[in-house]
Design a protein around this motif. Structure first.
Motif, short mmCIF file in Angstrom:
data_model
loop_
_atom_site.label_atom_id
_atom_site.label_comp_id
_atom_site.label_asym_id
_atom_site.label_seq_id
_atom_site.Cartn_x
_atom_site.Cartn_y
_atom_site.Cartn_z
N ASN A 1 4.35 4.96 0.34
CA ASN A 1 4.44 3.75 0.77
C ASN A 1 4.18 3.26 2.14
N VAL B 1 5.93 -1.99 -2.00
CA VAL B 1 7.10 -1.69 -2.11
C VAL B 1 8.04 -2.78 -2.91
N GLU B 2 9.14 -2.52 -3.38
CA GLU B 2 10.02 -3.53 -4.07
C GLU B 2 10.51 -4.56 -2.99
N ALA B 3 11.09 -3.73 -2.10
CA ALA B 3 11.91 -4.73 -0.86
C ALA B 3 11.52 -3.95 0.38
N THR C 1 5.84 -7.10 -0.08
CA THR C 1 6.73 -7.25 -1.25
C THR C 1 5.88 -7.41 -2.51
N GLY C 2 6.08 -6.53 -3.46
CA GLY C 2 5.37 -6.86 -4.77
C GLY C 2 4.00 -5.92 -4.78
N LYS C 3 3.52 -5.73 -3.57
CA LYS C 3 2.15 -5.06 -3.58
C LYS C 3 2.52 -3.64 -3.37
#
Length: 95
Positions: free
Chosen positions: A79, A36-38, A32-34
């Motif tokens: 992703n 994908v968003e979630a 997360t944050g690297k």
């Protein structure tokens, strides 16, 4: 229009160790944050494998409304590859 994209990679750690990351929310915390968003865990109960390596397969399912079918080519597995890369690097470092 419904479709799927899948990626599979060999991970040079035992399946039990890979599942400890992929089968829990630890994967979400890691990517997360690297990449994908979630991340949402939909299903899976895991199970210990054996051996010194295992295969990991991630699948992306998508459904594009018919009026936007021309945009289906924009769906990418970037992703998925990013998740696998970050996770594999983490697993190898912690081995």
């Amino acid at each position: 229009m419904f479709g799927t994209l899948s990626e599979e990679t060999e991970v040079m750690v035992p399946a039990s160790k890979a599942w400890a990351l992929y089968g829990t929310l630890e994967l979400a915390k890691l990517v997360t944050g690297k990449v994908v968003e979630a991340v949402e865990v939909v299903e899976g109960d895991g199970g210990d494998g054996s051996g010194s390596s295992c295969l990991v397969k991630l699948t992306l399912e998508y459904d594009v409304k018919e009026e936007f079918a021309a945009n289906a080519s924009l769906v990418t597995n970037r992703n998925l590859l990013g998740i696998m890369s970050v996770a594999n690097e983490h697993l190898l470092k912690s081995n």
